[in-house]
Design an enzyme around this catalytic site. Structure first.
Site, PDB file in Angstrom:
ATOM      1  N   LYS A  19       0.910  -1.351   0.201  1.00  0.00           N
ATOM      2  CA  LYS A  19       0.110   0.066  -0.044  1.00  0.00           C
ATOM      3  C   LYS A  19       0.748   1.386   0.031  1.00  0.00           C
ATOM      4  O   LYS A  19       0.485   2.263  -0.702  1.00  0.00           O
ATOM      5  CB  LYS A  19      -0.859   0.138   1.170  1.00  0.00           C
ATOM      6  CG  LYS A  19      -2.043  -1.072   1.037  1.00  0.00           C
ATOM      7  CD  LYS A  19      -3.327  -0.814   1.730  1.00  0.00           C
ATOM      8  CE  LYS A  19      -4.186  -2.047   2.267  1.00  0.00           C
ATOM      9  NZ  LYS A  19      -5.143  -2.060   1.246  1.00  0.00           N
ATOM     10  N   HIS A  42     -14.667   0.710   5.186  1.00  0.00           N
ATOM     11  CA  HIS A  42     -14.483  -0.615   5.297  1.00  0.00           C
ATOM     12  C   HIS A  42     -15.554  -1.183   4.943  1.00  0.00           C
ATOM     13  O   HIS A  42     -16.725  -1.346   5.576  1.00  0.00           O
ATOM     14  CB  HIS A  42     -13.979  -0.961   6.843  1.00  0.00           C
ATOM     15  CG  HIS A  42     -13.946  -2.605   6.910  1.00  0.00           C
ATOM     16  ND1 HIS A  42     -14.439  -3.432   8.043  1.00  0.00           N
ATOM     17  CD2 HIS A  42     -13.324  -3.518   6.140  1.00  0.00           C
ATOM     18  CE1 HIS A  42     -14.400  -4.388   7.942  1.00  0.00           C
ATOM     19  NE2 HIS A  42     -13.673  -4.692   6.513  1.00  0.00           N
ATOM     20  N   ASN A  69     -17.970  -7.847   2.953  1.00  0.00           N
ATOM     21  CA  ASN A  69     -18.139  -8.819   2.008  1.00  0.00           C
ATOM     22  C   ASN A  69     -19.108  -9.777   2.122  1.00  0.00           C
ATOM     23  O   ASN A  69     -19.376 -10.375   3.097  1.00  0.00           O
ATOM     24  CB  ASN A  69     -16.854  -9.530   2.039  1.00  0.00           C
ATOM     25  CG  ASN A  69     -16.584 -10.875   1.015  1.00  0.00           C
ATOM     26  OD1 ASN A  69     -17.389 -10.991   0.042  1.00  0.00           O
ATOM     27  ND2 ASN A  69     -15.688 -11.601   1.338  1.00  0.00           N
ATOM     28  N   ASN A  76     -12.942  -5.532  12.549  1.00  0.00           N
ATOM     29  CA  ASN A  76     -11.621  -6.579  12.653  1.00  0.00           C
ATOM     30  C   ASN A  76     -11.088  -6.831  13.858  1.00  0.00           C
ATOM     31  O   ASN A  76     -10.516  -7.891  14.058  1.00  0.00           O
ATOM     32  CB  ASN A  76     -10.906  -6.418  11.466  1.00  0.00           C
ATOM     33  CG  ASN A  76     -11.619  -6.480  10.288  1.00  0.00           C
ATOM     34  OD1 ASN A  76     -12.419  -7.692   9.993  1.00  0.00           O
ATOM     35  ND2 ASN A  76     -11.273  -5.924   9.087  1.00  0.00           N
TER      36      ASN A  76
END
Ligand code: NAD
Length: 295
Positions: free
Chosen positions: A96, A139, A142, A189
């Protein structure tokens, strides 16, 4: 209509691209890997077909229109036209860092940058760009087109204008923003990786098989998916990378990665994306068990 530049056309990048295009944005989708770019159009079509079957909201999306708004590209020159950039490359700070240092030359003044990372602090990434006030964490969860919320992370320098812009961007995608402050792993997370990691330790220690661990969560706690099904959905490589970041950033032993997870990654058992993780999957990517949604 505004243009969204999406960097990284893996699991998340393709999902974010479909979501943006379905909500009327023009999308430029970039990836550094030629094989990913080559397979992206067919993969986007397959995913879109699945989402249209799975969700009443997506059923009305016009396949031709949605795919017609997504352009798959190699380089970053096209990103100069973007109003928003959503970055979804691998969960590796060094990768990144290299990417963001390159973006300094490309981003026009006024572009907002949404970092879709699992655990890397937004403040650390924002420091790589000349306008850290315009950088924010978004964020996405999914599978993105089916999930109603997005965790929005305010970095140290993120301006209120950028926070409001991210809230409006999320709302324009049909998602409810949940704004939190920056810390490694944020809310989602920091919690979810503890239970996925501990679930792997339970299997490693022979306390239970994956099916039993997940059944406790689904049948006992009423979760849509158990922790190991979730880990398979995210990708075990991404889970291992995220645990390493949490361990390193927070200097807390509770985030030490279960050796079984590392062993599975070394063996190529990455979860759904490789066809096998804690569970085997059909070639289409469909789950053998417990098809559901996760973050
Ligand atoms: P992935 O491995 O499926 O895809 C990453 C993609 O980035 C690959 O296609 C790779 O070729 C590409 N890439 C790598 N370096 C690049 C570069 N310099 N320029 C352009 N493309 C590059 O990973 P993913 O699961 O899509 O995760 C992407 C990001 O989203 C990670 O930071 C991850 O932590 C985060 N995230 C993942 C999930 C999930 O469930 N998998 C959920 C939320 C957030």
């Amino acid at each position: 209509m505004a243009t969204v530049g999406i960097i990284g056309a893996g699991l998340m990048g393709k999902d974010v691209a479909i979501t943006c295009a379905a909500h009327g944005y023009d999308v430029v989708l970039c990836d550094s890997d030629p094989s990913v770019r080559q397979s992206a159009p067919a993969e986007l079509r397959r995913l879109l077909r699945e989402y249209r079957m799975m969700s009443p909201a997506a059923a009305g999306w016009d396949t031709g229109e949605v795919l017609g708004r997504i352009r798959v590209d190699e380089g970053y020159a096209e990103l100069a036209a973007a109003d928003w950039i959503v970055e979804n490359i691998i969960e590796d700070y060094a990768a990144k860092e290299e990417l963001y240092l390159g973006l300094r030359e490309v981003c026009r003044d006024g572009v907002k940058v949404a970092v879709n990372t699992s655990c890397i602090p937004i403040t650390k990434i924002a420091a790589l760009l000349p306008r850290p006030d315009a950088v924010i964490g978004m964020h996405f969860m999914n599978p993105v087109p089916l999930i109603g919320g997005v965790e929005v992370i305010r970095g140290f320098h993120t301006s209120e204008e950028t926070v409001r812009g991210a809230e409006a961007f999320a709302a324009s995608l049909g998602k409810q923003p949940i704004v939190v402050n920056d810390m490694p792993g944020f809310v989602s997370n920091r919690l979810s990786h503890l239970f996925m990691n501990e679930a792997a330790f339970l299997v490693q220690d022979g306390v239970a098989e994956p099916e039993q661990v997940d059944a406790v969560f689904r049948l006992g706690y009423g979760h849509k998916m158990g922790p190991l099904e979730t880990a398979d959905l995210i990708g075990l490589d991404t889970v291992v990378n995220s645990l390493a970041i949490l361990y390193d950033e927070l200097q807390d032993a509770k985030f030490r990665c279960c050796p079984l997870l590392k062993k599975m990654v070394a063996a190529g058992r990455l979860g759904r994306k490789s066809g096998h993780g804690f569970y085997p999957y059909l070639r289409t990517g469909a789950a053998r068990v417990g098809a559901g949604v996760a973050s």
